[in-house]
Design a protein around this motif. Sequence first.
Motif, PDB file in Angstrom:
ATOM      1  N   UNK A 175     -52.050 -47.223 -43.294  1.00 56.49           N
ATOM      2  CA  UNK A 175     -52.626 -47.992 -44.411  1.00 56.49           C
ATOM      3  C   UNK A 175     -52.076 -49.416 -44.447  1.00 56.49           C
ATOM      4  N   UNK A 176     -52.859 -50.292 -45.094  1.00 57.63           N
ATOM      5  CA  UNK A 176     -52.357 -51.626 -45.431  1.00 57.63           C
ATOM      6  C   UNK A 176     -51.399 -51.404 -46.607  1.00 57.63           C
ATOM      7  N   UNK A 177     -50.103 -51.499 -46.337  1.00 55.23           N
ATOM      8  CA  UNK A 177     -49.115 -51.120 -47.350  1.00 55.23           C
ATOM      9  C   UNK A 177     -49.276 -51.966 -48.607  1.00 55.23           C
ATOM     10  N   UNK A 178     -49.044 -51.343 -49.747  1.00 51.05           N
ATOM     11  CA  UNK A 178     -49.005 -52.082 -51.012  1.00 51.05           C
ATOM     12  C   UNK A 178     -47.742 -52.956 -51.010  1.00 51.05           C
ATOM     13  N   UNK A 179     -47.677 -53.991 -51.879  1.00 51.66           N
ATOM     14  CA  UNK A 179     -46.500 -54.857 -51.884  1.00 51.66           C
ATOM     15  C   UNK A 179     -45.201 -54.060 -52.051  1.00 51.66           C
ATOM     16  N   UNK A 180     -44.217 -54.392 -51.231  1.00 49.75           N
ATOM     17  CA  UNK A 180     -42.875 -53.777 -51.279  1.00 49.75           C
ATOM     18  C   UNK A 180     -42.867 -52.280 -50.986  1.00 49.75           C
ATOM     19  N   UNK A 181     -43.960 -51.783 -50.442  1.00 50.46           N
ATOM     20  CA  UNK A 181     -44.014 -50.346 -50.108  1.00 50.46           C
ATOM     21  C   UNK A 181     -43.724 -50.173 -48.618  1.00 50.46           C
ATOM     22  N   UNK A 227     -53.045 -43.437 -62.923  1.00 45.97           N
ATOM     23  CA  UNK A 227     -51.917 -44.303 -62.560  1.00 45.97           C
ATOM     24  C   UNK A 227     -50.849 -43.516 -61.803  1.00 45.97           C
ATOM     25  N   UNK A 228     -51.186 -43.049 -60.576  1.00 44.40           N
ATOM     26  CA  UNK A 228     -50.197 -42.222 -59.863  1.00 44.40           C
ATOM     27  C   UNK A 228     -48.905 -42.984 -59.557  1.00 44.40           C
ATOM     28  N   UNK A 229     -47.821 -42.214 -59.542  1.00 49.69           N
ATOM     29  CA  UNK A 229     -46.482 -42.755 -59.239  1.00 49.69           C
ATOM     30  C   UNK A 229     -46.029 -42.191 -57.898  1.00 49.69           C
ATOM     31  N   UNK A 230     -45.398 -43.027 -57.095  1.00 53.87           N
ATOM     32  CA  UNK A 230     -44.852 -42.556 -55.821  1.00 53.87           C
ATOM     33  C   UNK A 230     -43.408 -43.045 -55.708  1.00 53.87           C
ATOM     34  N   UNK A 231     -42.594 -42.210 -55.048  1.00 52.58           N
ATOM     35  CA  UNK A 231     -41.184 -42.586 -54.893  1.00 52.58           C
ATOM     36  C   UNK A 231     -40.808 -42.623 -53.428  1.00 52.58           C
ATOM     37  N   UNK A 232     -39.856 -43.454 -53.116  1.00 52.32           N
ATOM     38  CA  UNK A 232     -39.394 -43.538 -51.731  1.00 52.32           C
ATOM     39  C   UNK A 232     -37.877 -43.481 -51.673  1.00 52.32           C
ATOM     40  N   UNK A 233     -37.358 -42.664 -50.765  1.00 53.28           N
ATOM     41  CA  UNK A 233     -35.928 -42.717 -50.458  1.00 53.28           C
ATOM     42  C   UNK A 233     -35.782 -42.718 -48.947  1.00 53.28           C
TER      43      UNK A 233
END
Length: 423
Positions: free
Chosen positions: A321-327, A357-363
């Motif tokens: 995907x075209x990453x969202x900002x700061x993703x 308004x889905x939320x996603x988390x990254x670690x």
Amino acid sequence: MTLNRREFMKWVAASTGTAAVVGCAGTGGPSASRVVVIGGGYGGATAARYVKEWAPDIDVTVVERSNTFVSCPISNLVLGGNTQIGNLTMGYEGLRARGVRVVRGEAVAVDAAAKQVRLADGSTLAYDRVIVSPGIDFIYDSIPGLQSADAQGRVLHAWKAGPQTVALRKQLEAMRDGGVFVFHIPMAPYRCPPGPYERVCQVADYLKRSKPRSKIIVLDSNPDITSKKGLFLQSWNGVYKGMIDYRPNSELADVDVKGMAVKLTFDSVKGDVLNVVPPHRAGDIARTTGLITANQRWCGVDWRTMESVAVKGIHVLADATLSAPAMPKSGSMANQQAKVCAAAVIALLKGGPVVEKPVMMNTCYSFVDGRSAVHVASVHQYDAAQKMTLAVKGAGGLSDKANELEGTYAWGWARNMWGDALG
Ligand SMILES: Cc1cc2nc3c(=O)[nH]c(=O)nc-3n(C[C@H](O)[C@H](O)[C@H](O)COP(=O)(O)OP(=O)(O)OC[C@H]3O[C@@H](n4cnc5c(N)ncnc54)[C@H](O)[C@@H]3O)c2cc1C
């Protein structure tokens, strides 16, 4: 703590910001909706598992070219001699046991009008919705010296875990003490922002132990270390002091395979082992399907559903995907996007509402040696006004310093991801 199925699904819904949509019990049938998933990696396997888990009446088929899943996360540890590739390699039997059909094959085309995926062997799979998670392919066009398969077999990327990871480890083992490892990093965006710098630590860990007179030259196309800079520098200026020569703004001009040199615009850097990671784009099937919308490289999506903005009925996940900002392009994000997508696909097939308004988390964990790791974490939520998923200000965090406890967390993260994706 053990959770029953109902509690588990509530937890998943809360932790991904998605609604778990539970279908009626059943195992599909002639009139069942059909979801085909292309790619059984971090994004695809997780999406397949959750469509099936949340809507057992939907027929789910994964098309995957490989008969095993080999994890990129943790694969840098193979280069450091700190784990074996077998510890990162798993089969698809868990997914099959959950009722997902896993077809080994190469998807070569998606006919969006006929709603069919065509495989290299000529067979077709009909779908109502298709999820494309092919990861990345490399752009070799601007590297004349790496055009042939022979050249690509000698100067490795090892940026798709598997045979290349093992081969690069063998090159490092064969290198003389006092040798030079030259590593080229492409301009961002590439998959796993901290991954290259973790690789530097792993190679340094091995060389320090086994070939202490050796050196590492890092040629980074980027103007600076792109992730966890302070944490990596603690190691580079600490335990690995004197071993690592970091050179930012090192744009790649070519690779001289015979002369064993990485050519930059005004310089040529010789080494005993060269490791060049070419720039990436979405995996080939995204291109042949007409899903690429940005810079001839990436696929634009609607972040509420992960549906392609170019072709209706096709969803695209993760690195493609075209990453969202700061993703970041990461396994962690792939896992979260897969769950948002699974819930949306079920809702769209059953006529239910999609989460607004889905939320996603990254670690992302990175090992700085065989046992100690550091992490960076972030939270991302869809913003209706901007029609874009944005980083949530003040959420997330960063380690203070590398430590062994986070090393155990990093392995726990990986095992949880594999269990989540592959059942
Ligand atoms: C060295 C390294 C370290 C990393 N470390 C981390 C980390 O610590 N944490 C983290 O979160 N992320 C990490 N990542 C990033 C992570 O691996 C990716 O972001 C993640 O794998 C993306 O998932 P994906 O589904 O897009 O692609 P992949 O996981 O690569 O899956 C794509 C799958 O699709 C298959 N495929 C492609 N095209 C076809 C086709 N036409 N037909 C059939 N099958 C096809 C491929 O065989 C593959 O199995 C790392 C990456 C690297 C390279």
